[in-house]
Design a protein around this motif. Structure first.
Motif, PDB file in Angstrom:
ATOM      1  N   UNK A 170       0.850  -1.186   0.000  1.00 21.17           N
ATOM      2  CA  UNK A 170       0.000   0.000   0.000  1.00 21.17           C
ATOM      3  C   UNK A 170       0.883   1.231   0.000  1.00 21.17           C
ATOM      4  N   UNK A 171       0.356   2.379  -0.433  1.00 19.58           N
ATOM      5  CA  UNK A 171       1.154   3.605  -0.368  1.00 19.58           C
ATOM      6  C   UNK A 171       1.479   3.975   1.084  1.00 19.58           C
ATOM      7  N   UNK A 172       2.496   4.784   1.257  1.00 16.68           N
ATOM      8  CA  UNK A 172       2.826   5.278   2.595  1.00 16.68           C
ATOM      9  C   UNK A 172       1.647   6.044   3.175  1.00 16.68           C
TER      10      UNK A 172
ATOM     11  N   UNK B  41       2.564   8.625  -2.344  1.00 15.64           N
ATOM     12  CA  UNK B  41       1.180   8.463  -2.813  1.00 15.64           C
ATOM     13  C   UNK B  41       1.003   7.284  -3.754  1.00 15.64           C
ATOM     14  N   UNK B  42       2.073   6.558  -4.044  1.00 16.90           N
ATOM     15  CA  UNK B  42       1.950   5.319  -4.815  1.00 16.90           C
ATOM     16  C   UNK B  42       2.805   4.249  -4.140  1.00 16.90           C
ATOM     17  N   UNK B  43       2.350   3.021  -4.246  1.00 19.46           N
ATOM     18  CA  UNK B  43       3.083   1.926  -3.599  1.00 19.46           C
ATOM     19  C   UNK B  43       4.191   1.417  -4.522  1.00 19.46           C
TER      20      UNK B  43
ATOM     21  N   UNK C 220      -5.331   0.597  -4.912  1.00 17.50           N
ATOM     22  CA  UNK C 220      -4.634   1.880  -4.857  1.00 17.50           C
ATOM     23  C   UNK C 220      -4.128   2.218  -6.262  1.00 17.50           C
ATOM     24  N   UNK C 221      -4.782   3.139  -6.914  1.00 18.14           N
ATOM     25  CA  UNK C 221      -4.351   3.548  -8.238  1.00 18.14           C
ATOM     26  C   UNK C 221      -3.170   4.509  -8.130  1.00 18.14           C
ATOM     27  N   UNK C 222      -2.176   4.316  -8.995  1.00 13.46           N
ATOM     28  CA  UNK C 222      -1.027   5.206  -8.994  1.00 13.46           C
ATOM     29  C   UNK C 222      -1.368   6.502  -9.719  1.00 13.46           C
TER      30      UNK C 222
END
Length: 1019
Positions: free
Chosen positions: A499-501, A586-588, A622-624
């Protein structure tokens, strides 16, 4: 926090659309119904839904409910249409159930039980702001049945009305509100009209206490809500809870707290969200022979009385600064202390049970030094008049940064020279430093909501190294950072189930899920990367400005980026820190940065997303926002230049918007035709990315390791190994090249490369342990370990800190792979101890190896002796070491008995139960046993440990880590299908499925390569 600051939160005013400030409205708005009519309509809807479900079920014949979908099942085989549907749903984020449904036509067990959707609207309205709490608590734990221990309390809250509302909505959980005690009044007698309490109610699902009033409060007026309550005092490790230890043959009890993230509401009704800060006047009532501690010093203890033979004392504490509820702490115990005063006149005390206080000297010494260092580092004085640290016998986490009263697990604070190892000593130093870093970053300035948990934990996880490096520069903490945090979190973050931070969270289960390696480890790594590309001076000045601007308040991560950007511009670096760091937070996942030498002057740089299993289906949860492209700070050197200690002035940028970049390094590169010439990127591994090269360059690096490995520093030797093996795991690099990176190990005498290499080779060990190839792999490992082990031996006398680490690592591997001298040494030492239990001859740094080896080689006699010593141990580190070693037995029946003991909290502390299961799962003989035990006891495990930070997710990872066959995967999927309500373990189960698939792919792709390579080595 002022309301205008709240709008900076990406989650639209805390993601709560429910308006609880108007008792006339339903949360979703729209038309309004009478209660009776509403009840009839709801009942009718339920009956219709049930009826439709029954009709569909029987009409479809073989259709059954699979969580929230209908699956068509033909003799247990999922049809192609259903697989397609499953994949579509997965892309829309329905990962709870899609990963439990095979996509390859294999058999499945469809669910008949739906997974109940969590209530996500659990945020408080912001119409009221608490200004002060007057809180009084009195635990009853001194006589009678322990199951009936309880506490009583009184709370009075001064409220500032920000928006007109006719209710007071607080959070409360597992508390009983005393009828007739709920009151509401004006703070000032000049207030003209004061609403009266009409009723109150508990919304248990959302953990709300709602006090209804007969009219609205007026904006700008101050009011007081007050009530009395009681609660159970249980050993559940959350809220205000019961801990104990044994003196002689009798239990000694203490009351203590763990409020993070959402358990202050379990001790008293409150506004239990991090951004809703207030001041607290705390009173703790205790028997006269005990001591009470809280965040602030005691200011008055004059109120005393006697009741039912107990002499009671009310300790009134100084008023706290403005702070979050989760940082409050209370302890009532018979503990004693050691104390000192810092150079800045801060009273510093360490507390432990009387029998253990002698083990607290080192924590006090380190604490005083690190606290003073951080005052200078942050350029902000420590904000409180005192700092207490206390070692709690029963504690779910490692430690908790309560402001002014840090609570620790005993192994995290207590150290006994001669009994505790160098590893135990470093653990104490690191955790003390971590918690003291929080006193500013987290306590003084607090994240607005738990989606920014990483701001707390990532920063403290980096600063712990800074603090310990100040106290012990010879420990090379920043070398250790690479293995302990960077490489560790790389494995976690290489999954599509990462998952993103920065991640939206709502329900407490979701909040507990993100207390994981991403929030801690990745957060630390991207902060370290930022510090490097900004430079340490810019970084620390910006940090001081951020803390000063937001002190005693809450913050959003953009506040930190703004401070860093402003300082960057002032220092002439002109970097948009928010734009850069958003690509990392904001992205994993993370990139592979590929460096390709074009000619003698230029290197081409490109990037691509790394995945441990590139064929894994991204669930799309989670979309980048950047299509998995990052702003990458690149550093590099070559065999010509060999400049490894490059600073921020040598950083080159590969921007997310560019397909590639070219780095011009005139005269600093080898000739492209030189087979021995190489380039290397990510020097010091400051960047959060992997590096790859063309095959010629990889082979040149491997040749350099074989001819003269010391040309390359230990950090980058470790990097070569970790990058190569991880790239091979994802099929980005041939396994043959990864294997070449460890062929030189018999010549390696530095700890870090060995630590990283053994981590990678332990994975191979696990994958091959149930195959016919394992014997050849054992021979290879023995050949690499033999020479360095013979140099260091098992005599730890006079060893430095890292030499002790190296000796412990090599001894552990030598005994594990049955080196005869290691086995003889270990079993002889253990037998000597058994003959004279009062005199343990084993060096502290080798105890883990000696204990495990002797128990593995022995039988019931050795195991029973270890268990007796575990029960008698007075040093927590020794207790923990024995607990792990007892899982090394090679007898199934002994391991089975040990698993049963783990669930008996009279024998094994609740905080250690899951450690036993995990340790047995890591034993080749015990892994199937542990998996069976885990499944059979899942309801109890989930109930007792579902809210325990890392514990549950670590256990799930441990019991499934060896899964590498389709049969293993099917067992895991079946278990998840039969147990859909996984709570805070949900993400860990999804990651276990992905890792199992990755392991299966690894076996299919690399087994034959390993077979050929090992065969050549044995010739």
């Amino acid at each position: 926090m002022p309301s205008e600051r709240l709008e900076m939160n990406d989650m639209a005013r805390f993601s709560s659309e429910t308006n609880l400030t108007d008792g006339k409205k339903f949360p979703w708005g729209g038309c309004y119904l009478s209660t009776a009519l509403g009840f009839v309509l709801v009942l009718l809807a339920v009956l219709i839904a049930v009826g439709v479900g029954v009709v569909v079920y029987f009409a479809a014949g073989r259709e059954v409910v699979c969580d929230c979908r209908m699956l068509e099942v033909n003799d247990g085989v999922v049809s192609a249409a259903v697989k397609q549907q499953c994949q579509k749903l997965a892309q829309r984020g329905n990962t709870d159930i899609c990963d439990a449904c095979p996509r390859d036509g294999s058999k499945t067990t469809a669910l008949a039980t739906s997974k109940k959707a969590k209530v996500k609207d659990v945020r408080l309205p912001r119409s009221l702001e608490p200004l002060y709490y007057d809180l009084e608590l009195q635990p009853f734990m001194y006589s009678g049945n322990v199951d009936e221990f309880s506490f009583r309390g009184y709370v009075s809250i001064v409220l500032d009305c920000r928006e007109a509302t006719n209710n007071v909505t607080l959070q409360a959980n597992k508390l009983m509100i005393i009828d007739g005690t709920v009151t509401f009044s004006a703070l000032s007698s000049t207030t003209s009209s004061v609403p009266a309490v009409t009723s109150w109610e508990l919304d248990e699902e959302r953990q709300f206490l709602v006090i209804h009033l007969d009219e609205e409060m007026k904006v700008g007026e101050k009011y007081v809500a007050a009530l009395n309550f009681t609660g159970p005092l249980k050993d559940d490790l959350h809220g205000l809870y019961l801990s104990s230890y044994v003196r002689g043959d009798k239990p000694v009890y203490l009351a203590t707290t763990q409020f993070q993230p959402t358990d202050a509401r379990k001790a008293f009704p409150c506004f239990d969200e991090p951004a809703i800060k207030s001041r607290f006047n705390v009173t703790l009532i205790r028997p006269s022979h005990l001591t009470a501690l809280s965040n602030m010093p005691v200011k008055d203890s004059s109120r005393t009385w006697t009741d039912q033979g107990i002499d009671w004392v009310a300790d009134v504490f100084e008023t706290t600064p403005k702070m979050s509820t989760y940082l409050l702490a209370f302890v009532i115990s018979d503990f004693v202390n050691l104390n000192a005063t810092t150079s800045n006149n801060i009273t510093y005390r360490v507390w432990a049970r009387p029998e253990s206080i002698g083990q607290a000297h080192y924590a006090l010494e380190v604490g005083v030094k690190v606290l003073t260092f951080f005052e200078d580092y942050y350029k902000i004085p420590y904000p409180l008049p005192k700092q207490d640290m206390i070692a709690i016998p029963d504690f779910s986490a490692g430690a908790m940064e309560n402001w002014g009263l840090i609570t620790y697990r005993e192994t995290a604070m207590l150290y006994q020279p001669g009994v505790s190892s160098e590893g135990d000593k470093q653990r104490v130093a690191v955790i003390v430093s971590h918690e003291l870093a929080h006193q500013w970053f987290g306590d003084l300035v607090t994240p607005s909501w738990w989606d920014d948990l990483w701001l707390n934990e990532g920063f403290a996880s980096y600063m712990e190294y800074v603090g310990v490096d100040f106290v012990h520069p010879d420990w090379k903490m920043f070398e250790q950072f690479v293995a302990e945090d960077l490489h560790n979190v790389f494995d976690f973050d290489g999954l599509v189930t990462s998952h993103p931070i920065y991640v939206p969270v709502y329900h407490p289960d979701e909040i507990n899920e993100i207390f994981d390696r991403i929030s801690y480890g990745k957060g630390a790594c991207v902060i370290a990367m930022m510090k490097h590309f900004l430079g340490p001076n810019t970084f620390t000045k910006a940090l001081t400005n951020y803390l000063r601007e937001r002190k005693y308040d809450a913050a959003f991560h953009n506040d930190l980026w703004a401070a860093m950007t402003k300082q960057s511009q002032m220092d002439g670096k002109n970097l948009d820190v928010k734009a850069i760091m958003d690509t990392w937070t904001l992205q994993m996942n993370y990139p592979i940065v590929t460096l390709t030498q074009i000619d003698k002057d230029n290197v081409k740089v490109t990037q691509s997303r790394y995945l441990q299993d590139p064929s894994a289906i991204d669930p799309g949860k989670y979309e980048s926002p950047y299509d998995y492209k990052w702003d990458v700070p690149v550093t590099l050197t070559s065999s010509v230049e060999r400049h490894f200690n490059q600073t921020h002035g040598h950083v080159h940028w590969l921007w997310k918007s560019a397909e590639e970049a070219t780095i011009y390094l005139a005269g600093q590169l080898p000739d492209v035709s030189d087979d021995k010439g190489w380039i290397m990127g990510n020097l010091g591994q400051h960047g959060y990315y992997r590096v790859s090269y063309d095959h010629r360059n990889w082979k040149a690096l491997c040749a350099q390791l074989s001819t003269d490995h010391q040309v390359i520093p230990p950090i980058n030797r470790a990097q070569i190994i970790n990058d190569a093996w991880s790239l091979a795991k994802g099929s980005y690099l041939p396994m043959e090249i990864a294997l070449q990176t460890v062929e030189y190990l018999q010549n390696e005498m530095d700890y870090l490369p060995w630590d990283v290499a053994t981590s990678e080779l332990s994975y191979v060990d696990t994958m091959l342990s149930r195959t016919g190839l394992y014997g050849d792999f054992e021979k290879f490992m023995t050949s690499k370990i033999q020479a360095p082990f013979s140099k260091v031996g098992m005599n730890n006398t006079g060893a430095t800190h890292l030499q002790s680490y190296m000796r412990s690592l090599l001894s552990s591997k030598a005994c594990y792979y049955d080196d005869s001298s290691c086995l003889d040494n270990a079993t002889t030492l253990f037998r000597q101890w058994m003959a004279d239990p009062a005199k343990n001859p084993v060096d502290a740094g080798l105890k883990g190896t000696v204990y495990c080896t002797a128990i593995r080689q022995g039988g019931l006699e050795e195991w029973t002796f270890a268990y007796q010593q575990y029960k008698l141990a007075q040093v927590a580190a020794e207790e923990a070491r024995l607990l792990t070693a007892m899982a090394c037995s090679s007898h199934i029946w002994i391991l089975s008995r040990y698993l049963e003991l783990s669930m008996m909290h009279s024998e094994i502390r609740k905080q250690d139960a899951l450690k036993v299961i995990s340790s047995i799962a890591r034993n080749k003989i015990g892994r199937s046993l542990a998996w069976d035990f885990f499944r059979a006891n899942w309801p109890t495990i989930h109930s007792e440990h579902g809210g325990s930070f890392f514990a549950l997710s670590n256990l799930i990872g441990s019991v499934t880590s060896s899964f590498n066959t389709e049969f293993d995967l099917q067992q895991l999927n079946d278990f998840m299908a039969q147990n859909p309500n996984q709570g805070s373990g949900n993400r860990a189960f999804l990651q276990a499925v992905e890792k199992a698939r990755s392991n299966i792919a690894w076996m299919e792709q690399h087994y034959s390569t390993l077979k050929n390579w090992l065969g050549k080595l044995s010739l």
